[in-house]
Design an enzyme around this catalytic site. Structure first.
Site: not given
Ligand code: NAD
Length: 275
Positions: A46, A51, A76, A109
């Site tokens: 994704d 990004y 997106k 998005h």
């Molecule tokens: P997430 O909830 O996936 O959290 C990521 C963070 O959690 C990492 O940076 C790390 O610090 C921690 N983490 C990950 N794996 C871990 C583990 N096993 N143990 C401990 N800590 C851990 O947050 P995100 O990146 O905001 O969301 C995931 C994806 O969703 C994004 O990368 C993106 O692709 C998408 N996204 C989309 C939108 C949208 O508006 N459509 C907004 C935000 C994110």
């Protein structure tokens, strides 16, 4: 890595229920990261124009040598590129950065309801789908009224609605709206962006009970709800850990305890107000 289930979209295509998120993944780190995730068995990525890593993601895909047909790539359209003509141009840019002939899923998005352009944007998405450069079309951060407007005006239902969902913001109502319209929910920030939630005593307790980590318990909760997830990490150990959630399940007692954590707490902006 245990095998990742595939879900059928309302247009007949299939999507791996689990993948890799790339928000905040630096473009320079993306090639190596994508290659190593694909080597571990990830098949769903994704990304987004916003990004600023589509080039790195595309490079990693190309270098992996994995057959394109085995991969599921989502990108997106960013908010300021909404509108029919602008969408077509922005999509060309994304596709060329990704070095692909098509994307599996293209998302609006954010609806940006005040700008009033998402319907024209959606019509451009349908053109791209007709041209075969986008396999499936979907949306992100859409509210019920936004979904209803595009469906009513075009007769085409998005395949997914990618919305913020985690134990502190469970979005039961909007997930139910999606379900009734045959739209799959993609949960963004599934781990609530890491940090405090992972230290919550309930996830410590459930982790011990199932012989898993708190992150794995939270990710499994999304899977039990039928959502698609793509947690983000740039750490190979965590990338492996996050995918290892298809060999256990949560029981109804676990699910009820997690349901009680809902606080309606957003980490991101409110889609009604944003852009
Ligand atoms: P997430 O909830 O996936 O959290 C990521 C963070 O959690 C990492 O940076 C790390 O610090 C921690 N983490 C990950 N794996 C871990 C583990 N096993 N143990 C401990 N800590 C851990 O947050 P995100 O990146 O905001 O969301 C995931 C994806 O969703 C994004 O990368 C993106 O692709 C998408 N996204 C989309 C939108 C949208 O508006 N459509 C907004 C935000 C994110």
């Amino acid at each position: 890595m245990s095998s990742i289930p595939s879900l059928q979209l309302n247009d007949g295509h299939h999507i791996p229920q689990f993948g890799l998120g790339t928000w905040k993944t630096p473009n320079e780190e993306a090639p190596q990261l994508i290659r190593s995730a694909l080597e571990m068995g990830y098949r769903h990525i994704d990304t987004a124009a916003a990004y600023n890593n589509e080039e790195g993601v595309g490079q990693g895909i190309a270098e992996s040598g994995i057959d394109r047909s085995e991969l599921f790539v989502t990108t997106k359209l960013w908010n300021e590129r909404q509108g029919f003509d602008e969408t077509l141009k922005a999509f060309d840019e994304s596709l060329s950065k990704l070095k692909l002939d098509y994307v599996d899923l293209y998302l609006i998005h954010w609806p940006c309801p005040k700008a009033g352009k998402f319907l024209d944007t959606w019509k451009a998405f349908l053109r791209l789908r007709e041209e075969g450069r986008v396999r499936s079309v979907g949306v992100s951060n859409f509210r019920q009224e936004d979904l209803e407007q595009i469906i009513l005006e075009t007769g085409v239902t998005p395949v997914v609605n990618q919305i913020e969902v985690h134990p502190l913001l469970q979005q039961n109502d909007l997930r139910e709206v999606n379900r009734q319209k045959n739209i799959l929910t993609e949960a963004w920030s599934p781990l609530a962006q890491g940090g405090e939630l992972l230290k919550h005593p309930l996830f410590q307790e459930l982790a011990k009970k199932h012989g898993k980590t708190p992150a794995q318990v939270i990710l499994r909760w999304h899977v039990e709800l039928g959502s698609i997830i793509f947690p983000k990490s740039t750490n190979p150990e965590r990338i492996r850990e996050n995918a290892d959630i298809f060999d256990f399940s949560l029981d109804s007692d676990d699910m009820q305890k997690i349901a009680a954590l809902d606080e309606g707490k957003r980490l991101g902006p409110d889609p009604a107000e944003f852009c």
